[in-house]
Design a protein around this motif. Structure first.
Motif, PDB file in Angstrom:
ATOM      1  N   ILE A   1     -12.139  17.062  36.587  1.00  0.00           N
ATOM      2  CA  ILE A   1     -10.872  17.700  36.958  1.00  0.00           C
ATOM      3  C   ILE A   1     -11.117  19.093  37.506  1.00  0.00           C
ATOM      4  O   ILE A   1     -10.550  19.488  38.540  1.00  0.00           O
TER       5      ILE A   1
ATOM      6  N   GLY B   1      -1.977  20.677  33.279  1.00  0.00           N
ATOM      7  CA  GLY B   1      -2.347  19.430  32.625  1.00  0.00           C
ATOM      8  C   GLY B   1      -3.132  19.663  31.350  1.00  0.00           C
ATOM      9  O   GLY B   1      -2.896  19.000  30.328  1.00  0.00           O
TER      10      GLY B   1
ATOM     11  N   VAL C   1      -0.561  20.892  28.668  1.00  0.00           N
ATOM     12  CA  VAL C   1       0.281  19.813  28.135  1.00  0.00           C
ATOM     13  C   VAL C   1      -0.552  18.880  27.250  1.00  0.00           C
ATOM     14  O   VAL C   1      -0.161  18.551  26.124  1.00  0.00           O
ATOM     15  N   GLY C   2      -1.731  18.485  27.760  1.00  0.00           N
ATOM     16  CA  GLY C   2      -2.575  17.584  26.998  1.00  0.00           C
ATOM     17  C   GLY C   2      -3.069  18.206  25.710  1.00  0.00           C
ATOM     18  O   GLY C   2      -3.070  17.566  24.642  1.00  0.00           O
TER      19      GLY C   2
ATOM     20  N   VAL D   1      -2.410  23.276  38.738  1.00  0.00           N
ATOM     21  CA  VAL D   1      -1.957  21.960  38.258  1.00  0.00           C
ATOM     22  C   VAL D   1      -2.887  21.455  37.159  1.00  0.00           C
ATOM     23  O   VAL D   1      -2.449  20.907  36.138  1.00  0.00           O
ATOM     24  N   ALA D   2      -4.189  21.651  37.356  1.00  0.00           N
ATOM     25  CA  ALA D   2      -5.162  21.226  36.340  1.00  0.00           C
ATOM     26  C   ALA D   2      -4.936  21.972  35.037  1.00  0.00           C
ATOM     27  O   ALA D   2      -4.985  21.373  33.948  1.00  0.00           O
TER      28      ALA D   2
END
Length: 447
Positions: free
Chosen positions: A307, A435, A438-439, A431-432
């Protein structure tokens, strides 16, 4: 310890997150707030941060002369090496002569004081492990005895290897801690530690101390985290820098993306392996947890690397910067994220079980001794008895780590990317990071 037991210290239920019971706040609110903080931070940076602000050649202010003399003194360096070596020999005696039991302080020293404690120690004191490393001390003694100039080896360390050996060493450690079913048996852990020390000594004999700086998993880990401390050097002089300015001085070398991938990915996996979904899946398999857990750990670590690589390479660059160099050039921005997750993941574990390790250290051979005078101390569970404070601290640590990472990435983008890509080129990395946020918070609540 059976394959079904997942905690690296067996009965230590406080390991890692301690489960959702530690987090009495709505998960949706925490995740939404953290994502909003990231987006707002990026927006503010896009408007107000148009020029690079950090320069290794000029940033920071010189420390008081007396402090520089003290920190640079040979007497202090020798004292730290003697203390580090004495502690190493003390714990090694427990590993060799102590009982094969969780009360043996070797386990707590290895998994708690070393692996988790290296983060606060490096944040407070800088390159802490480098100053006390037994491998470095023994290597220096061998060089002194043999008459080899300090720091030199038989060959120059290959630049193309960079930090990849350290990434491999870090993966070997987290696999032992999180996956190997006998991680609390004295024999295997003792063998791992002996193999680590042997490899470090052989490597330093061949390539000098440059090998330890690039390949020692604990020294590399400590030095990365130390970039978020206020301590640094400029032209040999001790200087005080802001953590962001200090982080910008991290030299990008091959394998840096691998190191941060293993550190971040393994912490996320440590949460995931206790989730209901994963536990149900592995329990439904006819095999032990060894293979599925190993595969999942590889996926988590490799996924972070992939990622980060894709997100950083998805932008335009100047002819002076090879696109393939971007992942390592931006990997420094993941360091504060790692520290944030370490705080969130191990806070109660470190504080509470760390006290137990200090107590156990007084009785290294489990005979009722009290060598250090700590055997009669009790463990305070104050932090676990305040779950709301603990929850807020964990969420803030994750959010702050990501915000600092966004700032570090933005300043690096302003330096490296052509003007037309300085903002749009950061969007894939943003964006990464969203992510990751959130993760990470989802796993924090779901574990």
């Amino acid at each position: 310890m059976s394959a079904g037991q997942s905690s690296p210290l067996g009965s230590i239920s406080a390991h890692g997150l301690g489960g959702a019971k530690d987090l009495p706040i709505p998960s949706e609110l925490a995740i939404a707030g953290a994502v909003a903080a990231l987006v707002i931070s990026f927006t503010v940076l896009a408007v107000a941060w148009r020029e690079p602000r950090y320069d290794a050649a000029t940033s920071g202010r010189e420390a008081p002369e007396w402090l520089d003399r003290l920190v640079s003194s040979r007497a202090l360096a020798i004292a730290l090496r003697v203390l580090g070596m004495a502690f190493f020999l003390y714990v090694a005696a427990a590993a060799v002569l102590g009982k094969d039991s969780l009360t043996n302080p070797f386990f707590g020293t290895f998994y708690v004081l070393l692996w988790v404690g290296i983060v606060p120690a490096s944040l407070l004191f800088g390159e802490f492990f480098k100053a006390i490393s037994p491998a470095r001390t023994i290597s220096m003694l061998f060089a002194k005895i043999s008459g080899v100039p300090e720091g030199e080896g038989m060959y120059a360390y290959p630049a193309r290897l960079g930090y990849w050996p350290a990434a491999l060493g870090l993966f070997a450690f987290v696999w032992l801690e999180l996956v190997y079913p006998y991680s609390t048996d004295l024999g295997p852990v003792r063998l791992w530690a002996a193999a680590y020390l042997g490899i470090m000594l052989i490597g330093s004999a061949i390539w000098g101390t440059a090998f330890l700086e690039r390949a020692d998993p604990f020294e590399v880990y400590s030095s990365l985290v130390a970039k978020l401390s206020v301590w640094s050097r400029r032209d040999g002089v001790l200087v005080l820098r802001s953590p962001l300015a200090n982080l910008d001085t991290l030299v990008a070398r091959p394998g840096l993306v691998g190191v941060v991938g293993v550190l971040f990915g393994s912490t996320a996996f440590d949460s995931f392996r206790e989730s209901t979904v994963w536990l149900k899946l592995v329990q439904s398999l006819s095999t032990t947890r060894l293979l599925p857990d190993t595969a999942a750990l590889i996926v988590f670590c490799g996924g972070v690397m992939l990622i980060l690589t894709v997100a950083t390479m998805a932008t335009g660059v100047t002819s002076e910067t090879p696109r393939r160099a971007l992942p390592d050039l931006f990997a420094h921005s993941v360091v504060p994220i790692i520290v944030g997750y370490i705080v969130a993941h191990y806070l109660s574990y470190f504080v509470e079980y760390g006290q137990q390790v200090v107590i156990q250290l007084s009785d290294p051979f489990s005979r009722g001794d009290n060598y250090l005078g700590t055997a009669d101390l009790g463990v305070s569970y104050w932090i676990s008895s305040h779950p709301t404070l603990l929850a807020v601290t964990k969420v803030l640590a994750v959010a702050l780590g990501h915000v600092v990472g966004v700032v570090a990435a933005h300043d690096r983008a302003i330096k490296l990317l052509p003007q037309r890509h300085q903002l749009t080129g950061q969007l894939p990395l943003l964006v990464a990071m969203v992510g990751f946020t959130v993760g990470g918070l989802y796993l924090l609540f779901a574990a």
